[in-house]
Write a protein that holds these residues in place. Structure first.
Motif, PDB file in Angstrom:
ATOM      1  N   GLY A  86       6.347  -5.228  -3.383  1.00  0.00           N
ATOM      2  CA  GLY A  86       5.335  -6.279  -3.290  1.00  0.00           C
ATOM      3  C   GLY A  86       5.935  -7.661  -3.282  1.00  0.00           C
ATOM      4  O   GLY A  86       7.155  -7.831  -3.309  1.00  0.00           O
TER       5      GLY A  86
ATOM      6  N   GLY B 200       1.532  -3.408  -2.362  1.00  0.00           N
ATOM      7  CA  GLY B 200       1.106  -4.792  -2.205  1.00  0.00           C
ATOM      8  C   GLY B 200       1.665  -5.389  -0.931  1.00  0.00           C
ATOM      9  O   GLY B 200       1.493  -4.849   0.173  1.00  0.00           O
TER      10      GLY B 200
ATOM     11  N   GLN C  50      -2.057  -0.735  -2.609  1.00  0.00           N
ATOM     12  CA  GLN C  50      -2.409  -2.161  -2.744  1.00  0.00           C
ATOM     13  C   GLN C  50      -2.846  -2.409  -4.184  1.00  0.00           C
ATOM     14  O   GLN C  50      -4.045  -2.497  -4.475  1.00  0.00           O
ATOM     15  CB  GLN C  50      -3.551  -2.512  -1.762  1.00  0.00           C
ATOM     16  CG  GLN C  50      -3.229  -2.293  -0.300  1.00  0.00           C
ATOM     17  CD  GLN C  50      -2.243  -3.261   0.322  1.00  0.00           C
ATOM     18  OE1 GLN C  50      -1.683  -3.011   1.368  1.00  0.00           O
ATOM     19  NE2 GLN C  50      -1.990  -4.394  -0.342  1.00  0.00           N
TER      20      GLN C  50
ATOM     21  N   GLU D 230      -2.711  -5.044  -6.050  1.00  0.00           N
ATOM     22  CA  GLU D 230      -2.906  -6.452  -6.448  1.00  0.00           C
ATOM     23  C   GLU D 230      -4.038  -6.656  -7.438  1.00  0.00           C
ATOM     24  O   GLU D 230      -3.995  -7.541  -8.286  1.00  0.00           O
ATOM     25  CB  GLU D 230      -3.169  -7.317  -5.198  1.00  0.00           C
ATOM     26  CG  GLU D 230      -1.951  -7.523  -4.313  1.00  0.00           C
ATOM     27  CD  GLU D 230      -1.838  -6.528  -3.176  1.00  0.00           C
ATOM     28  OE1 GLU D 230      -2.415  -5.428  -3.278  1.00  0.00           O
ATOM     29  OE2 GLU D 230      -1.158  -6.858  -2.182  1.00  0.00           O
TER      30      GLU D 230
ATOM     31  N   PRO E  72      -5.057  -8.515  -2.099  1.00  0.00           N
ATOM     32  CA  PRO E  72      -3.999  -8.588  -1.083  1.00  0.00           C
ATOM     33  C   PRO E  72      -4.103  -9.900  -0.308  1.00  0.00           C
ATOM     34  O   PRO E  72      -5.197 -10.435  -0.148  1.00  0.00           O
ATOM     35  CB  PRO E  72      -4.304  -7.398  -0.156  1.00  0.00           C
ATOM     36  CG  PRO E  72      -5.105  -6.463  -0.991  1.00  0.00           C
ATOM     37  CD  PRO E  72      -5.933  -7.337  -1.897  1.00  0.00           C
TER      38      PRO E  72
ATOM     39  N   GLY F 263      -7.144  -0.410  -7.065  1.00  0.00           N
ATOM     40  CA  GLY F 263      -5.716  -0.620  -7.315  1.00  0.00           C
ATOM     41  C   GLY F 263      -4.912   0.664  -7.384  1.00  0.00           C
ATOM     42  O   GLY F 263      -3.731   0.643  -7.692  1.00  0.00           O
TER      43      GLY F 263
END
Ligand code: HXC
Length: 258
Positions: free
Chosen positions: A64, A107, A129, A131, A138, A162
């Protein structure tokens, strides 16, 4: 090269860019992304290169954006300086980019892979993802490109919850990834496909890439009109004469990018 966070090499007509910040699982700090953009631009400008492979390490493609680097950012500065705006530059690269993803693509790492044109995955790749777990969302395609690749319901689960990370095989069955291979064969497999692409006429390859990406941007009728115009334009190239001439003469074409 003089890069700090990436490695670059060429294999024939293929450029290989390797994210190389192993201690941080290739967390995408600002300097790393600046280097990626610089390398991509140089290879895009290099006549001898026809396609690019982007990869990370066996444990992580990239975990990420760099959380430690951005944790104290405030809104006004991120807005004024367009924080992470330069991530979009990768979309300006005209040559095809294959993401070869081993390990974590989380991410911004997942978003970087999705900014590429083809994704190959090693068997243990993980796409997610996360975030939302950091109190954010994102910021480089996770709410846009992911939904086009895996559909709305799964994208919602991933982005809002998430979790619901994708394994390599799930990513393939949903269409995010087009090939899954054993981790140690991943780069060779990606380079093989990239070499094949690099052996074609660059103008037609670049137009094909541009048009497929355009299909996400414009209405069908406009995309079809663009396609036909580019198709017609290619009859102005020497490579079209060579490609069709070679077929008629029952030999292999030798494209010269003219
Ligand atoms: C900064 C990171 C990092 C990250 C890992 N590290 N991910 N540093 N930013 N995104 C660092 C860790 O702090 C640690 O440093 C080292 O890398 C090894 O990580 P560990 O957590 O010890 O490894 P492991 O236990 O194997 O767990 C792997 C992991 C976990 C599951 C991938 O690291 C993790 O959850 N990372 C964060 C993933 C994430 O939330 N990504 C989204 C970021 S936000 P030390 O110094 O302790 O050894 C984002 C926004 C995108 O991407 C917006 C784009 C525009």
């Amino acid at each position: 090269s003089t890069y700090q966070h990436i490695l670059t090499e060429t294999r024939g007509k293929v450029a290989l860019v390797t994210l190389n910040r192993p201690k941080a699982l290739n967390a995408l700090c600002n300097d790393l992304f600046v280097e990626v953009n610089d390398a991509m631009k140089n290879f895009d400008d290099d006549e001898n290169i026809g396609a690019i492979v982007l990869t990370g390490s066996e444990k992580a493609f990239a975990a990420g954006a760099d959380i430690k680097e951005m944790k104290d950012n405030n809104f006004v500065d991120t807005y004024k300086k367009d924080f992470l705006g330069h991530w979009a530059k990768i979309s300006d690269v005209k040559k095809p980019i294959i993401a070869a993803v081993n390990g974590y693509a989380l991410g911004g790492g997942c978003e970087l892979a999705m900014s590429c044109d083809i994704i190959y995955a090693g068997e243990k790749a993980v796409f997610g993802q996360p975030e939302i777990n950091l109190g954010i969302i994102p910021g480089a395609g996770g709410t846009q490109r992911l939904v086009r690749a895996v559909g709305k319901s799964r994208a919602m689960e991933m982005v809002l919850g998430g979790g619901a990370n994708l394994t390599a095989t799930e990513a393939q069955s949903l269409g995010l990834v087009s090939k899954v291979v054993p981790a140690d064969q991943l780069i060779d497999e990606a380079v093989k496909t990239a070499s094949k692409i690099a052996s074609k006429s660059q103008a037609s390859v670049q137009m094909g890439k541009e048009l497929i990406n355009k299909s996400f941007e414009v209405p069908l009728s406009a995309g079809l009109r663009w396609e036909r115009a580019y198709f017609q334009a290619l009859f102005g190239t020497a490579d079209q004469k060579e490609g069709m001439g070679a077929f008629a003469e029952k030999r292999k074409p030798n494209f010269t990018n003219n």
